[in-house]
Motif scaffolding. Structure first.
Motif, short mmCIF file in Angstrom:
data_model
loop_
_atom_site.label_atom_id
_atom_site.label_comp_id
_atom_site.label_asym_id
_atom_site.label_seq_id
_atom_site.Cartn_x
_atom_site.Cartn_y
_atom_site.Cartn_z
N ILE A 47 -8.53 16.80 -6.58
CA ILE A 47 -7.61 16.75 -7.72
C ILE A 47 -7.23 15.31 -8.04
O ILE A 47 -7.08 14.95 -9.22
CB ILE A 47 -6.35 17.59 -7.42
N LEU A 48 -7.09 14.48 -7.00
CA LEU A 48 -6.64 13.10 -7.20
C LEU A 48 -7.78 12.08 -7.17
O LEU A 48 -7.52 10.88 -7.17
CB LEU A 48 -5.58 12.74 -6.16
N GLU A 49 -9.00 12.55 -7.14
CA GLU A 49 -10.15 11.65 -7.13
C GLU A 49 -10.06 10.68 -8.31
O GLU A 49 -9.76 11.08 -9.43
CB GLU A 49 -11.45 12.44 -7.21
N ILE A 84 -3.57 11.40 2.61
CA ILE A 84 -3.80 12.26 3.76
C ILE A 84 -3.53 13.68 3.28
O ILE A 84 -2.39 14.03 2.96
CB ILE A 84 -2.88 11.89 4.95
N SER A 85 -4.59 14.50 3.21
CA SER A 85 -4.46 15.84 2.65
C SER A 85 -5.71 16.64 2.98
O SER A 85 -6.77 16.08 3.20
CB SER A 85 -4.31 15.76 1.12
N ASP A 86 -5.59 17.95 2.96
CA ASP A 86 -6.77 18.80 3.08
C ASP A 86 -7.08 19.51 1.76
O ASP A 86 -8.01 20.29 1.69
CB ASP A 86 -6.62 19.81 4.21
N SER A 87 -6.31 19.22 0.72
CA SER A 87 -6.46 19.99 -0.50
C SER A 87 -6.41 19.17 -1.79
O SER A 87 -6.95 19.59 -2.81
CB SER A 87 -5.38 21.07 -0.57
N VAL A 141 -8.65 6.00 -1.12
CA VAL A 141 -9.38 6.70 -0.05
C VAL A 141 -8.63 7.98 0.30
O VAL A 141 -7.40 8.02 0.25
CB VAL A 141 -9.56 5.80 1.20
N THR A 142 -9.41 9.02 0.61
CA THR A 142 -8.83 10.29 1.04
C THR A 142 -9.22 10.55 2.48
O THR A 142 -10.39 10.51 2.82
CB THR A 142 -9.32 11.46 0.16
N LEU A 143 -8.22 10.80 3.30
CA LEU A 143 -8.44 11.23 4.68
C LEU A 143 -8.25 12.74 4.68
O LEU A 143 -7.12 13.23 4.53
CB LEU A 143 -7.45 10.54 5.62
N ASP A 144 -9.34 13.46 4.80
CA ASP A 144 -9.32 14.92 4.74
C ASP A 144 -8.88 15.47 6.09
O ASP A 144 -9.68 15.63 7.01
CB ASP A 144 -10.71 15.45 4.35
N VAL A 145 -7.58 15.73 6.19
CA VAL A 145 -6.97 16.14 7.46
C VAL A 145 -6.45 17.57 7.31
O VAL A 145 -5.56 17.83 6.50
CB VAL A 145 -5.82 15.18 7.85
N ALA A 149 0.85 -1.19 0.00
CA ALA A 149 0.00 0.00 0.00
C ALA A 149 0.89 1.24 0.00
O ALA A 149 2.02 1.22 0.50
CB ALA A 149 -0.90 0.01 1.22
N LEU A 150 0.36 2.31 -0.56
CA LEU A 150 1.03 3.60 -0.56
C LEU A 150 0.20 4.57 0.26
O LEU A 150 -1.01 4.67 0.07
CB LEU A 150 1.19 4.14 -1.98
N VAL A 151 0.84 5.27 1.19
CA VAL A 151 0.20 6.35 1.92
C VAL A 151 0.87 7.64 1.47
O VAL A 151 2.09 7.78 1.57
CB VAL A 151 0.36 6.20 3.45
N LEU A 152 0.07 8.57 0.95
CA LEU A 152 0.57 9.87 0.51
C LEU A 152 0.20 10.92 1.54
O LEU A 152 -0.99 11.13 1.80
CB LEU A 152 -0.07 10.28 -0.81
N ILE A 153 1.17 11.56 2.13
CA ILE A 153 0.91 12.73 2.97
C ILE A 153 1.34 13.92 2.12
O ILE A 153 2.54 14.17 1.96
CB ILE A 153 1.69 12.67 4.29
N ALA A 154 0.37 14.57 1.52
CA ALA A 154 0.70 15.61 0.54
C ALA A 154 -0.39 16.68 0.51
O ALA A 154 -1.57 16.37 0.62
CB ALA A 154 0.86 15.00 -0.84
#
Length: 187
Positions: free
Chosen positions: A141-143, A134-137, A148-152, A104-109
């Motif tokens: 754009i990456l949908e 993991i992103s708030d922005s 899954v997106t964790l809106d943090v 799995a890849l986790v992106l914090i960006a």
């Protein structure tokens, strides 16, 4: 960055008690934002991905890179082989060689969508690896490119970025993964 720092200092003032109260208020707002039901559902999906992964690769650059390394360390401690992907240029290419199908890849960006994020996503797509963002922005754009997106949130718009909510999410994921595979985590 200097304008965001200036805006944050101007809003907080020079009084130490007011500065501390200002930072605590921002952190409080971030933690409240983590309590919404859609985020809880996304969190459960992220746990599903991590539970099924053979290994995790956690991407971040700059301050997010420090968070990525911390997350990878914590995941490894609870039994999920993990590594931080925190380099750019040829170093990033070297780190991506370790990714395998089943990982799995986790992106914090956070915005903007910089080149390294695109490259890491392309590698995950080539391997068919699920991606947790993991992103708030960057979610909209990456949908379609992330699982899954964790809106943090990272603080207030036009202010200095603060990372406490990201840290809380990382630690919640580690604890959640531990609860799902208690024996492995305790080992």
């Amino acid at each position: 960055p200097s304008l965001r720092m200036q805006t944050t200092i101007d809003a907080a003032g020079n009084d130490p008690a007011r500065l501390l109260a200002h930072v605590i208020a921002i952190q409080h707002d971030q933690l409240v934002a983590l309590s919404v039901p859609p985020l809880a559902a996304a969190y459960a999906s992220a746990l599903d991905i991590l539970t099924q992964a053979q290994a995790a690769h956690v991407f971040g650059l700059g301050p997010s890179g420090a968070m990525a390394d911390y997350f990878a360390l914590q995941l490894g401690r609870v039994g999920l082989p993990s590594c931080g992907v925190t380099q750019s240029g040829i170093g990033l290419a070297d780190q991506l060689l370790a990714m395998r199908a089943g990982d799995a890849l986790v992106l914090i960006a956070y915005a903007p969508l910089y080149r390294e994020v695109r490259v890491v996503l392309e590698r995950a797509e080539a391997l068919g690896s699920p991606v947790i963002l993991i992103s708030d922005s960057l979610g909209p754009i990456l949908e379609g490119r992330v699982s899954v997106t964790l809106d943090v949130p990272r603080g207030r718009s036009e202010h200095l970025a603060l990372h406490s909510a990201t840290l809380v999410m990382i630690e919640a994921l580690v604890l959640g993964l531990s609860a799902r595979n208690r024996d492995r985590a305790l080992d």
